[in-house]
Design an enzyme around this catalytic site. Structure first.
Site, PDB file in Angstrom:
ATOM      1  N   SER A   7       0.845  -1.190   0.000  1.00  0.00           N
ATOM      2  CA  SER A   7       0.000   0.000   0.000  1.00  0.00           C
ATOM      3  C   SER A   7       0.878   1.236   0.000  1.00  0.00           C
ATOM      4  O   SER A   7       1.623   1.484   0.951  1.00  0.00           O
ATOM      5  CB  SER A   7      -0.900   0.021   1.240  1.00  0.00           C
ATOM      6  N   HIS A  32      -1.297  -1.650  -4.084  1.00  0.00           N
ATOM      7  CA  HIS A  32      -2.550  -1.258  -3.430  1.00  0.00           C
ATOM      8  C   HIS A  32      -2.625   0.266  -3.315  1.00  0.00           C
ATOM      9  O   HIS A  32      -1.708   0.912  -2.815  1.00  0.00           O
ATOM     10  CB  HIS A  32      -2.592  -1.917  -2.052  1.00  0.00           C
ATOM     11  N   ASP A  34      -4.901   3.369  -1.957  1.00  0.00           N
ATOM     12  CA  ASP A  34      -5.961   3.715  -0.999  1.00  0.00           C
ATOM     13  C   ASP A  34      -6.554   5.090  -1.266  1.00  0.00           C
ATOM     14  O   ASP A  34      -5.887   6.102  -1.074  1.00  0.00           O
ATOM     15  CB  ASP A  34      -5.381   3.711   0.424  1.00  0.00           C
ATOM     16  N   MET A  36      -9.216   7.909  -0.186  1.00  0.00           N
ATOM     17  CA  MET A  36     -10.032   8.327   0.977  1.00  0.00           C
ATOM     18  C   MET A  36     -10.650   9.686   0.701  1.00  0.00           C
ATOM     19  O   MET A  36      -9.979  10.580   0.198  1.00  0.00           O
ATOM     20  CB  MET A  36      -9.146   8.420   2.219  1.00  0.00           C
ATOM     21  N   HIS A  65      -8.454   0.587  -3.744  1.00  0.00           N
ATOM     22  CA  HIS A  65      -9.338   0.437  -2.587  1.00  0.00           C
ATOM     23  C   HIS A  65     -10.046   1.768  -2.345  1.00  0.00           C
ATOM     24  O   HIS A  65      -9.454   2.714  -1.837  1.00  0.00           O
ATOM     25  CB  HIS A  65      -8.463   0.026  -1.382  1.00  0.00           C
ATOM     26  N   MET A  67     -12.268   4.083  -0.413  1.00  0.00           N
ATOM     27  CA  MET A  67     -12.920   4.375   0.870  1.00  0.00           C
ATOM     28  C   MET A  67     -13.677   5.681   0.683  1.00  0.00           C
ATOM     29  O   MET A  67     -13.320   6.720   1.244  1.00  0.00           O
ATOM     30  CB  MET A  67     -11.855   4.464   1.978  1.00  0.00           C
ATOM     31  N   MET A 136     -11.281  -5.843   6.146  1.00  0.00           N
ATOM     32  CA  MET A 136     -10.399  -4.882   6.834  1.00  0.00           C
ATOM     33  C   MET A 136     -10.005  -5.458   8.193  1.00  0.00           C
ATOM     34  O   MET A 136     -10.858  -5.931   8.944  1.00  0.00           O
ATOM     35  CB  MET A 136     -11.110  -3.537   7.037  1.00  0.00           C
ATOM     36  N   GLY A 141      -8.796   4.113   7.242  1.00  0.00           N
ATOM     37  CA  GLY A 141      -8.534   5.540   7.403  1.00  0.00           C
ATOM     38  C   GLY A 141      -7.062   5.890   7.533  1.00  0.00           C
ATOM     39  O   GLY A 141      -6.638   6.926   7.048  1.00  0.00           O
ATOM     40  N   ASP A 174      -6.417  -6.266   4.904  1.00  0.00           N
ATOM     41  CA  ASP A 174      -5.765  -4.953   4.835  1.00  0.00           C
ATOM     42  C   ASP A 174      -5.697  -4.338   6.219  1.00  0.00           C
ATOM     43  O   ASP A 174      -6.730  -4.049   6.821  1.00  0.00           O
ATOM     44  CB  ASP A 174      -6.594  -4.075   3.881  1.00  0.00           C
ATOM     45  N   GLY A 176      -2.447  -3.495   9.475  1.00  0.00           N
ATOM     46  CA  GLY A 176      -1.730  -4.002  10.645  1.00  0.00           C
ATOM     47  C   GLY A 176      -0.861  -5.221  10.401  1.00  0.00           C
ATOM     48  O   GLY A 176      -0.433  -5.884  11.351  1.00  0.00           O
TER      49      GLY A 176
HETATM   50  C1  DX5 Z   1      -6.101   1.764   5.751  1.00  0.00           C
HETATM   51  C2  DX5 Z   1      -5.651   1.373   4.366  1.00  0.00           C
HETATM   52  C3  DX5 Z   1      -4.504   0.429   4.338  1.00  0.00           C
HETATM   53  C4  DX5 Z   1      -3.231   0.938   4.959  1.00  0.00           C
HETATM   54  C5  DX5 Z   1      -2.525  -0.238   5.562  1.00  0.00           C
HETATM   55  O1  DX5 Z   1      -7.309   2.457   5.661  1.00  0.00           O
HETATM   56  O2  DX5 Z   1      -6.724   0.761   3.671  1.00  0.00           O
HETATM   57  O3  DX5 Z   1      -4.272  -0.056   3.022  1.00  0.00           O
HETATM   58  O4  DX5 Z   1      -2.377   1.583   4.063  1.00  0.00           O
HETATM   59  O5  DX5 Z   1      -1.423   0.208   6.261  1.00  0.00           O
HETATM   60  P1  DX5 Z   1      -0.603  -0.707   7.257  1.00  0.00           P
HETATM   61  O6  DX5 Z   1      -0.138  -1.911   6.491  1.00  0.00           O
HETATM   62  O7  DX5 Z   1       0.518   0.169   7.693  1.00  0.00           O
HETATM   63  O8  DX5 Z   1      -1.524  -1.082   8.393  1.00  0.00           O
HETATM   64 ZN    ZN Z   2      -6.382  -0.328   1.701  1.00  0.00          ZN
END
Ligand code: DX5
Ligand code: ZN
Length: 216
Positions: A7, A32, A34, A36, A65, A67, A136, A141, A174, A176
């Site tokens: 990501s 990936h 993201d 937002m 992805h 959001m 998730m 976020g 996705d 942690g």
């Molecule tokens: C969170 C995103 C993730 C994020 C994951 O809303 O969708 O893709 O970048 O980041 P890590 O791998 O650091 O938890």
């Molecule tokens: Zn993501």
């Protein structure tokens, strides 16, 4: 085959193209992305012009992805800007089936995502139409949060549901993921693993190779 999806939310944007190329060379098959909107999630990230610009940085599968609220509004533009897979949130769409059909009519693969507190059964009515589901494992976020352990059983339940329905849908997770816990979602049945900070903090090449090594 298990796939790593770095990501870029955690990348260094002053040298984004180079960093993307490194993830590809080290074996990450997806990238990936993201998106937002500051409404569905508290933060705002990046969107269409950035996707269009980085499309040429690699030949990876671009895994977008969304959001964002009412994703139907932007499917065509993300498809035209270089997305290969478009994933949206079931919680954000008033007519999820319409969104899936729109993604497919643009010739792209369709994914549907659920937040940690959303039941996996929210996916069931749509499963047969989906190429991928995204579970998730943090509240969407922000990058760099801790993996929510309770989500592991959701991966198991989703894999069971997919198998019982005679499907072969991809399960992406996705949030942690670290070198120490990446085996957990894989053993639970996920086959596409997103990792942001675990890829981009430190040596990207070494991180990608190590994460892929732990996924096998
Ligand atoms: C969170 C995103 C993730 C994020 C994951 O809303 O969708 O893709 O970048 O980041 P890590 O791998 O650091 O938890
Ligand atoms: Zn993501």
């Amino acid at each position: 085959m298990n796939i790593l999806a770095p990501s870029i939310l955690s990348a260094d944007f002053t040298i984004l193209g180079e960093q993307i190329a490194k993830t590809e060379e080290a074996g990450a098959q997806y990238l990936h992305f993201d998106v937002m909107d500051g409404i569905f999630v508290p933060s705002i990230s990046f969107g269409l012009p950035v996707l269009k610009s980085i499309r040429k940085a690699s030949n990876q599968i671009y895994d977008v992805h969304l959001m964002i609220e009412e994703p139907i509004r932007y499917i065509e533009e993300f498809a035209e800007s270089g997305a290969d897979i478009i994933t949206f949130h079931v919680e954000a769409a008033s007519d999820p089936r319409e969104v899936i059909d729109k993604i497919h009519s643009c010739g792209k693969k369709a994914g549907m995502s659920i937040k940690p507190k959303t039941s996996v059964y929210a996916l069931r009515p749509y499963l047969e139409h989906l190429d991928m589901v995204l579970i998730m494992t943090v509240e969407p976020g922000f990058g760099g949060q801790k993996y929510i352990d309770e989500c592991t059983e959701k991966i198991v339940a989703t894999r069971k549901m997919i198998t019982e329905m005679g499907l072969n849908t991809d399960i992406e997770i996705d949030g942690g993921v670290t070198i120490n816990n990446i085996h957990v979602p894989v053993e639970a049945g996920a086959n596409v693993i997103v990792a942001g900070s675990a890829v981009f903090n430190g040596n990207i090449t070494e991180n990608v190779k190590a994460l892929i090594g732990e996924m096998r």
